[in-house]
Write a protein that holds these residues in place. Structure first.
Motif, PDB file in Angstrom:
ATOM      1  N   TRP A   1       0.816  -1.210   0.000  1.00 13.54           N
ATOM      2  CA  TRP A   1       0.000   0.000   0.000  1.00 13.54           C
ATOM      3  C   TRP A   1       0.850   1.260   0.000  1.00 13.54           C
ATOM      4  CZ3 TRP A   1      -4.957  -1.393  -0.537  1.00 13.54           C
ATOM      5  CH2 TRP A   1      -5.376  -2.617  -0.007  1.00 13.54           C
ATOM      6  N   VAL A   2       0.256   2.332  -0.499  1.00 13.61           N
ATOM      7  CA  VAL A   2       0.719   3.694  -0.214  1.00 13.61           C
ATOM      8  C   VAL A   2      -0.401   4.382   0.541  1.00 13.61           C
ATOM      9  CG1 VAL A   2       1.219   5.970  -1.159  1.00 13.61           C
ATOM     10  CG2 VAL A   2       2.313   3.973  -2.138  1.00 13.61           C
ATOM     11  N   TYR A   3      -0.100   4.855   1.745  1.00  9.96           N
ATOM     12  CA  TYR A   3      -1.056   5.667   2.489  1.00  9.96           C
ATOM     13  C   TYR A   3      -0.834   7.107   2.055  1.00  9.96           C
ATOM     14  CZ  TYR A   3      -2.683   1.894   5.488  1.00  9.96           C
ATOM     15  OH  TYR A   3      -3.271   0.741   5.953  1.00  9.96           O
ATOM     16  N   MET A   4      -1.845   7.664   1.400  1.00  8.14           N
ATOM     17  CA  MET A   4      -1.697   8.992   0.816  1.00  8.14           C
ATOM     18  C   MET A   4      -1.520  10.034   1.909  1.00  8.14           C
ATOM     19  SD  MET A   4      -1.891   8.055  -2.327  1.00  8.14           S
ATOM     20  CE  MET A   4      -2.168   9.488  -3.353  1.00  8.14           C
ATOM     21  N   GLU A   5      -0.879  11.125   1.533  1.00  9.36           N
ATOM     22  CA  GLU A   5      -0.532  12.188   2.474  1.00  9.36           C
ATOM     23  C   GLU A   5      -1.772  12.706   3.212  1.00  9.36           C
ATOM     24  OE1 GLU A   5       1.086  16.781   2.131  1.00  9.36           O
ATOM     25  OE2 GLU A   5       1.416  15.365   0.502  1.00  9.36           O
ATOM     26  N   GLY A   6      -1.660  12.796   4.521  1.00  3.84           N
ATOM     27  CA  GLY A   6      -2.756  13.348   5.313  1.00  3.84           C
ATOM     28  C   GLY A   6      -4.010  12.503   5.222  1.00  3.84           C
ATOM     29  N   TYR A   7      -5.133  13.160   4.984  1.00  6.37           N
ATOM     30  CA  TYR A   7      -6.426  12.498   4.914  1.00  6.37           C
ATOM     31  C   TYR A   7      -7.153  12.895   3.633  1.00  6.37           C
ATOM     32  CZ  TYR A   7      -6.019  11.472   9.962  1.00  6.37           C
ATOM     33  OH  TYR A   7      -5.613  11.018  11.194  1.00  6.37           O
ATOM     34  N   TRP A   8      -8.229  12.181   3.351  1.00  4.23           N
ATOM     35  CA  TRP A   8      -9.144  12.507   2.253  1.00  4.23           C
ATOM     36  C   TRP A   8     -10.373  13.169   2.853  1.00  4.23           C
ATOM     37  CZ3 TRP A   8     -14.179  11.099   0.899  1.00  4.23           C
ATOM     38  CH2 TRP A   8     -14.561  11.280  -0.432  1.00  4.23           C
ATOM     39  N   ILE A   9     -10.782  14.316   2.296  1.00  6.59           N
ATOM     40  CA  ILE A   9     -11.934  15.054   2.796  1.00  6.59           C
ATOM     41  C   ILE A   9     -12.935  15.213   1.657  1.00  6.59           C
ATOM     42  CG2 ILE A   9     -12.737  17.221   3.816  1.00  6.59           C
ATOM     43  CD1 ILE A   9     -10.000  17.532   5.089  1.00  6.59           C
ATOM     44  N   ALA A  10     -14.137  14.738   1.871  1.00  2.00           N
ATOM     45  CA  ALA A  10     -15.120  14.628   0.797  1.00  2.00           C
ATOM     46  C   ALA A  10     -15.422  15.964   0.133  1.00  2.00           C
ATOM     47  CB  ALA A  10     -16.404  13.997   1.331  1.00  2.00           C
ATOM     48  N   ASN A  11     -15.604  17.032   0.911  1.00  2.00           N
ATOM     49  CA  ASN A  11     -16.050  18.306   0.359  1.00  2.00           C
ATOM     50  C   ASN A  11     -14.954  19.354   0.284  1.00  2.00           C
ATOM     51  OD1 ASN A  11     -18.611  16.918   1.178  1.00  2.00           O
ATOM     52  ND2 ASN A  11     -19.485  18.791   0.347  1.00  2.00           N
ATOM     53  N   CYS A  12     -13.716  18.932   0.313  1.00  2.00           N
ATOM     54  CA  CYS A  12     -12.601  19.863   0.146  1.00  2.00           C
ATOM     55  C   CYS A  12     -11.917  19.503  -1.167  1.00  2.00           C
ATOM     56  CB  CYS A  12     -11.633  19.752   1.322  1.00  2.00           C
ATOM     57  SG  CYS A  12     -10.367  21.026   1.329  1.00  2.00           S
ATOM     58  N   GLN A  13     -12.185  20.287  -2.199  1.00  2.00           N
ATOM     59  CA  GLN A  13     -11.817  19.907  -3.553  1.00  2.00           C
ATOM     60  C   GLN A  13     -10.344  19.560  -3.703  1.00  2.00           C
ATOM     61  OE1 GLN A  13     -13.908  19.284  -5.981  1.00  2.00           O
ATOM     62  NE2 GLN A  13     -12.206  18.649  -7.280  1.00  2.00           N
ATOM     63  N   LYS A  14      -9.463  20.359  -3.103  1.00  2.00           N
ATOM     64  CA  LYS A  14      -8.037  20.110  -3.300  1.00  2.00           C
ATOM     65  C   LYS A  14      -7.468  19.099  -2.315  1.00  2.00           C
ATOM     66  CE  LYS A  14      -6.827  24.218  -5.885  1.00  2.00           C
ATOM     67  NZ  LYS A  14      -5.931  25.391  -6.023  1.00  2.00           N
ATOM     68  N   MET A  15      -8.330  18.493  -1.506  1.00  2.00           N
ATOM     69  CA  MET A  15      -7.904  17.324  -0.729  1.00  2.00           C
ATOM     70  C   MET A  15      -8.416  16.044  -1.363  1.00  2.00           C
ATOM     71  SD  MET A  15      -5.979  18.241   1.707  1.00  2.00           S
ATOM     72  CE  MET A  15      -6.014  16.852   2.835  1.00  2.00           C
ATOM     73  N   ARG A  16      -9.176  16.204  -2.444  1.00  2.00           N
ATOM     74  CA  ARG A  16      -9.770  15.044  -3.112  1.00  2.00           C
ATOM     75  C   ARG A  16      -8.864  14.457  -4.183  1.00  2.00           C
ATOM     76  NH1 ARG A  16     -14.978  13.959  -3.156  1.00  2.00           N
ATOM     77  NH2 ARG A  16     -14.921  13.597  -5.403  1.00  2.00           N
ATOM     78  N   TYR A  17      -7.732  15.128  -4.479  1.00  2.00           N
ATOM     79  CA  TYR A  17      -6.859  14.639  -5.550  1.00  2.00           C
ATOM     80  C   TYR A  17      -6.380  13.220  -5.292  1.00  2.00           C
ATOM     81  CZ  TYR A  17      -2.683  15.182  -2.654  1.00  2.00           C
ATOM     82  OH  TYR A  17      -1.741  15.032  -1.662  1.00  2.00           O
ATOM     83  N   LYS A  18      -6.357  12.819  -4.006  1.00  2.00           N
ATOM     84  CA  LYS A  18      -5.865  11.490  -3.663  1.00  2.00           C
ATOM     85  C   LYS A  18      -6.708  10.377  -4.298  1.00  2.00           C
ATOM     86  CE  LYS A  18      -4.395  13.342   0.843  1.00  2.00           C
ATOM     87  NZ  LYS A  18      -4.912  14.697   0.721  1.00  2.00           N
ATOM     88  N   SER A  19      -7.998  10.657  -4.507  1.00  2.00           N
ATOM     89  CA  SER A  19      -8.866   9.627  -5.084  1.00  2.00           C
ATOM     90  C   SER A  19      -8.685   9.483  -6.589  1.00  2.00           C
ATOM     91  CB  SER A  19     -10.335   9.920  -4.754  1.00  2.00           C
ATOM     92  OG  SER A  19     -10.700  11.218  -5.174  1.00  2.00           O
ATOM     93  N   GLU A  20      -7.816  10.317  -7.187  1.00  2.00           N
ATOM     94  CA  GLU A  20      -7.494  10.144  -8.602  1.00  2.00           C
ATOM     95  C   GLU A  20      -6.607   8.917  -8.828  1.00  2.00           C
ATOM     96  OE1 GLU A  20      -5.676  13.729  -9.902  1.00  2.00           O
ATOM     97  OE2 GLU A  20      -7.432  14.988  -9.480  1.00  2.00           O
ATOM     98  N   TYR A  21      -6.026   8.413  -7.748  1.00  2.00           N
ATOM     99  CA  TYR A  21      -5.166   7.230  -7.832  1.00  2.00           C
ATOM    100  C   TYR A  21      -6.018   6.028  -7.415  1.00  2.00           C
ATOM    101  CZ  TYR A  21      -1.642  10.868  -7.975  1.00  2.00           C
ATOM    102  OH  TYR A  21      -0.919  11.982  -8.325  1.00  2.00           O
ATOM    103  N   THR A  22      -6.248   5.125  -8.359  1.00  2.00           N
ATOM    104  CA  THR A  22      -7.175   4.013  -8.103  1.00  2.00           C
ATOM    105  C   THR A  22      -6.491   2.663  -8.353  1.00  2.00           C
ATOM    106  OG1 THR A  22      -7.987   4.104 -10.386  1.00  2.00           O
ATOM    107  CG2 THR A  22      -9.145   5.428  -8.749  1.00  2.00           C
TER     108      THR A  22
END
Length: 457
Positions: A277-298
């Motif tokens: 696994w890679v644990y992405m930096e910090g956390y993922w936040i549903a309604n914070c657009q620039k914290m959602r970039y992590k979900s681009e990696y699938t």
């Protein structure tokens, strides 16, 4: 005693939030809720267990958001490196970087076209393509020398200079606010204890030990990026990424995420058992657009903080969390097709600002102390549910600052000036971390690698 994990409770607290406000500023009210602890030293096995239950570290401060009450629920997200396939946009970033390194092509274009107008795609596995021009033995056929180096997470004049430039130009920090001491405490000093990595098929260039590292990126000898990472038994955990603003055209944040995934994949292929696994930096936040970039990696997986189970981040789950931006909703509610109502603490919705795409803000360590909430945060226990015997049998270390000397005893065998206050503090720590993750010598063998000792200096 050198391999022990020591946990000093800081407690439940609230502070301002960097997600509910414009980039570079913080909310005016203490709406961010979390539990935190100081960790003077920690085994990599113990920390792996913590991040698998929603914790993250900032220096030696380890914290867990209260997912029912915090204004912006922050979800642990991890990427499967074995199943990951770079998408078209990610391959374009890789190809643009390779064209620059190999031919010095102008940096503004994402892709080139052949005479028929079709994109020229480099064939092969994404990790091989992105490392095509990295650390070459001969540089005669390329325009630029691209080198990476995995080093201990030490503060140096070179790394601090880039950090200072990054903080001032990207996060608008004032020059006097960016100090070597702050840099060292935030992104260099680590509580993680190194332990050897066993490879079935050892390969040069791979880390020999689990622990904290800086992955340095240089072009023609100039440092342009620093990936701050923890290498743990099951993952590469991304802590922070620092990049040179002069190289914004290169999308170094995306390149660094791909490079971290390539590192985890290469370690796994070399036979580092459990690495996937890679644990992405910090956390993922549903309604914070620039914290959602992590979900681009699938394929990526989100942790349900109430059950501590990971779920594939599908469009359906994404939409569910976007439509319920505050309060805790069990992921199982989605599959069971319940309505949006749920028992527990629900916080009114509020506007969510944006953060930078890479470089999550540091957590505030010194927030205002709050009383333990009722009911407990999702995934935590009720401190009052533990018996006196359970608490009395926990191991406690009362050495002085920086763990000098040795004095470890059962909690019940020690005398305190304010016994009720200390008992409450220990109970809350056990409820947050999980009492089964603390050493209890009465009921078990001393599992010092995977469990922790309470430290009350």
């Amino acid at each position: 005693m050198s391999g022990l994990t020591f946990l000093t409770p800081y407690g439940y607290s609230s502070g301002t939030c960097g997600y509910c406000s414009p980039s570079g500023s913080r909310s005016s009210l203490p709406t961010s809720k979390k539990y935190g602890m100081q960790v003077p030293q920690m085994s990599v096995n113990f920390y792996q267990g913590l991040i698998d239950r929603g914790w993250r570290r900032s220096g030696d401060h380890v914290y867990h958001p209260d997912m029912a009450r915090t204004c912006c629920p922050q979800y642990t997200i991890r990427l499967s490196v074995h199943d990951f396939k770079a998408n078209k946009k990610q391959r374009q970033v890789i190809n643009r970087w390779n064209r620059f390194i190999s031919s010095d092509e102008p940096s503004g274009k994402l892709e080139t076209k052949d005479v028929k107008g079709k994109s020229k795609a480099q064939e092969g596995h994404w990790s091989d393509i992105m490392r095509k021009y990295e650390n070459l033995s001969e540089w005669n056929d390329v325009k630029h020398r691209y080198e990476t180096e995995l080093t201990p997470a030490d503060a140096t004049a070179e790394t601090f200079a880039l950090y200072k430039k990054y903080q001032m130009m990207v996060h608008n920090d004032k020059e006097e606010e960016v100090t070597m001491r702050g840099f060292n405490g935030f992104l260099c000093s680590s509580p993680l204890l190194e332990s050897p990595i066993t490879y079935k098929n050892p390969k040069d260039g791979l880390p020999r030990n689990y622990g904290s590292y800086h992955l340095l990126h240089r072009v023609d000898g100039q440092l342009i990026g620093i990936s701050v990472i923890d290498i743990l038994p099951a993952c590469v955990s991304s802590v922070y990424f620092i990049w040179d603003p002069d190289w914004a055209w290169a999308s170094l944040g995306k390149l660094s995420a791909l490079r971290e995934a390539a590192l985890a994949l290469e370690m796994s292929q070399a036979g580092a058992e459990g690495m996937e696994w890679v644990y992405m930096e910090g956390y993922w936040i549903a309604n914070c657009q620039k914290m959602r970039y992590k979900s681009e990696y699938t394929p990526s997986y989100l942790l349900d903080p109430g059950t501590n189970e990971f779920h594939l981040l599908t469009d359906e789950l994404d939409n569910f969390l976007v439509s319920h931006p505050t309060g805790y909703r069990p992921f199982g509610e989605l599959s069971q097709k319940k309505d949006s109502s749920i028992s527990g603490v629900i916080i009114p919705n509020k506007a969510h600002g944006e953060k930078e795409e890479v470089g999550d803000e540091a957590v505030d360590v010194y927030d205002q102390s709050d009383d333990w909430p009722d009911p407990p945060p999702p995934g935590f226990s009720d401190p009052s549910s533990f018996t006196k015997t359970q608490i009395d049998n926990l191991l406690v270390d009362i050495r002085g600052g920086k763990l000098r000397g040795t004095r470890i005893a059962k909690f019940g065998d020690l005398k305190w000036n304010k016994p009720q206050v200390v008992d409450e503090m220990v109970r809350e720590l056990a409820a947050a971390v999980g009492i089964d993750h603390l050493v209890n010598p009465v009921s078990e063998t001393h599992d010092f690698v995977n469990k922790g000792v309470i430290h009350l200096g």
